[in-house]
Design an enzyme around this catalytic site. Structure first.
Site, PDB file in Angstrom:
ATOM      1  CG  ASP A 189      42.952  34.450  24.561  1.00  0.00           C
ATOM      2  OD1 ASP A 189      43.154  33.534  23.918  1.00  0.00           O
ATOM      3  OD2 ASP A 189      41.900  35.190  24.816  1.00  0.00           O
ATOM      4  CG  ASP A 213      44.434  38.544  23.816  1.00  0.00           C
ATOM      5  OD1 ASP A 213      43.947  38.979  22.565  1.00  0.00           O
ATOM      6  OD2 ASP A 213      43.673  38.432  24.890  1.00  0.00           O
ATOM      7  CG  ASP A 217      41.484  40.469  28.897  1.00  0.00           C
ATOM      8  OD1 ASP A 217      41.789  41.504  28.486  1.00  0.00           O
ATOM      9  OD2 ASP A 217      41.250  39.524  28.134  1.00  0.00           O
ATOM     10  NE  ARG A 269      39.809  45.213  22.679  1.00  0.00           N
ATOM     11  CZ  ARG A 269      39.511  44.060  22.461  1.00  0.00           C
ATOM     12  NH1 ARG A 269      40.086  43.275  23.489  1.00  0.00           N
ATOM     13  NH2 ARG A 269      38.826  43.605  21.719  1.00  0.00           N
TER      14      ARG A 269
END
Length: 391
Positions: A189, A213, A217, A269
């Protein structure tokens, strides 16, 4: 006729003037900082006050806090110093002088710096080897407009003062792996930095924005992570902690998120957490669209000493919980000494204990009063440095 005593006094007077001329800039830096209204956080205070930091770059490794602990495994007599001189990239046979050669090919303790300002377009994701430090202080380094960074089954890595943006998804293909051998990498991603089964990773003072994206992460069993002093902006999905709802191995995930600046124009997020535990402290939240902090699968989170400034229009609520979450009664979301402006609010878990970070001595740090957050995060992101003045 001048006496010896007079000469002695005169010599000492001249020596005193020389000392003042040569050493006053070093001694007065703290006063200069106060005059600028700059209250440094404890990470920056550890190294930035040293005007000779360029000669002692490795001092940085002793300055980390939170779950990453101290990065002393990244320094020592066996440290390899590597300078990037070539902004080009070959994902399979990288040439000496390129970033990929230093980060993927060379094994052992590697401290990477950059010869000059650079715009690096990676042809495939950069897989970083264990015990590698990427140190962008003193220059302006952009990794942008294609593939970006991945930490895959690696440990003891520092990423510091890099601008990472406009990252794009990548098709499967061959690439130099973190062990110096070419491997096949599946679909990736468009994240700025992705951690996969990684541990003891410190991501400090980077500027991340506008990726396909997310910006960061932390997935598939990654743990012992500190994310500090970064500037996250202009992004829909900012930070994901935990791979997916079914990946229960992330129960062991521990992440510290401290001294970061979120915004402007971030949607959600910051972070979104699954399963594991996060200590989110002394961060500045400059608005959001959907929510700032959320998650699923019964995560634990202590929000402490953060400044949440709600947007003028849209959601004022900081938190979000996944609808239909079967672990809803196990949620541990707590707010301690946070501050809320423009109508911001935080829905906490009722009747539960406030989960403690349980830091070891080398991980621990004092969370500052929220009134200092704007000063503590003023230097978030990659540094704008000059030869004439310290970062």
């Amino acid at each position: 006729m001048v006496s010896q005593g007079t000469n002695f006094v005169l010599w000492h007077f001249i020596l005193a003037i020389v000392i003042v001329i040569f050493f006053t800039p070093k001694l007065s830096y703290a006063k200069q900082s106060k005059l600028m209204g700059l209250k440094m956080n404890m990470i920056d205070n550890c190294w930035r006050k040293n005007p000779e930091w360029r000669r002692y770059r490795q001092q940085l490794a002793t300055c980390s806090v939170g779950y990453v602990g101290k990065m002393i495994n990244n320094i020592g007599n066996d440290l390899i110093y590597y300078k990037v001189t070539d902004p080009n990239d070959d994902p399979i046979t990288p040439k000496p002088g390129t970033l990929r050669y230093g980060a993927s090919v060379i094994q052992g303790k590697v401290w990477i710096t950059f010869q000059k300002d650079m715009n690096i377009k990676l042809m495939k994701p950069l897989l970083i080897s264990s015990f590698t430090t990427i140190d962008g202080r003193g220059v302006n380094v952009h990794i942008a407009n294609n593939a970006c960074l991945m930490i895959f089954k690696a440990t003891n890595i520092i990423i510091h003062s890099i601008r990472i943006h406009h990252c794009k998804a990548q098709a499967p293909g061959m690439v130099m792996g973190p062990n110096g051998k070419v491997i096949h990498l599946g679909l990736v991603d468009g994240d700025a930095i992705r951690l996969v089964t990684a541990s003891k990773i410190w991501i400090d003072h980077n500027t991340l924005y506008k990726c396909e994206d997310g910006l960061l992460d932390v997935t598939r069993g990654s743990t012992d992570i500190t994310i500090s002093n970064n500037w996250f902006r202009e992004q829909d999905k900012v930070m994901l902690l935990g791979h997916d709802d079914g990946y229960v191995r992330d129960n062991n995930m521990k992440v510290t998120v401290v001294y970061n600046h979120f915004g402007p124009n971030c949607n959600q997020r910051m972070p979104r957490i699954r399963h594991g535990y996060a200590h989110v402290a002394n961060n500045l939240y400059l608005g959001w669209m959907q929510y700032a902090i959320g998650g699923s699968m019964g995560p634990s989170l202590k929000s402490e000493g953060n400044l949440f400034i709600a947007p003028k229009v849209g959601s004022k609520e900081v938190t979000w919980r996944k609808i239909g979450n079967t672990s809803g009664d196990k949620w541990e979301f707590h707010s301690v000494r946070d501050a809320f402006e423009n109508g911001a609010s935080f829905v906490v878990t009722k009747g539960g204990r406030v989960p403690k970070p349980n830091y070891s001595k080398e991980q621990g740090f004092k969370v500052a009063d929220v009134k200092y957050v704007k000063s503590l995060t003023r230097s978030s992101g990659a540094f704008q440095c000059s030869r004439a003045f310290i970062c």
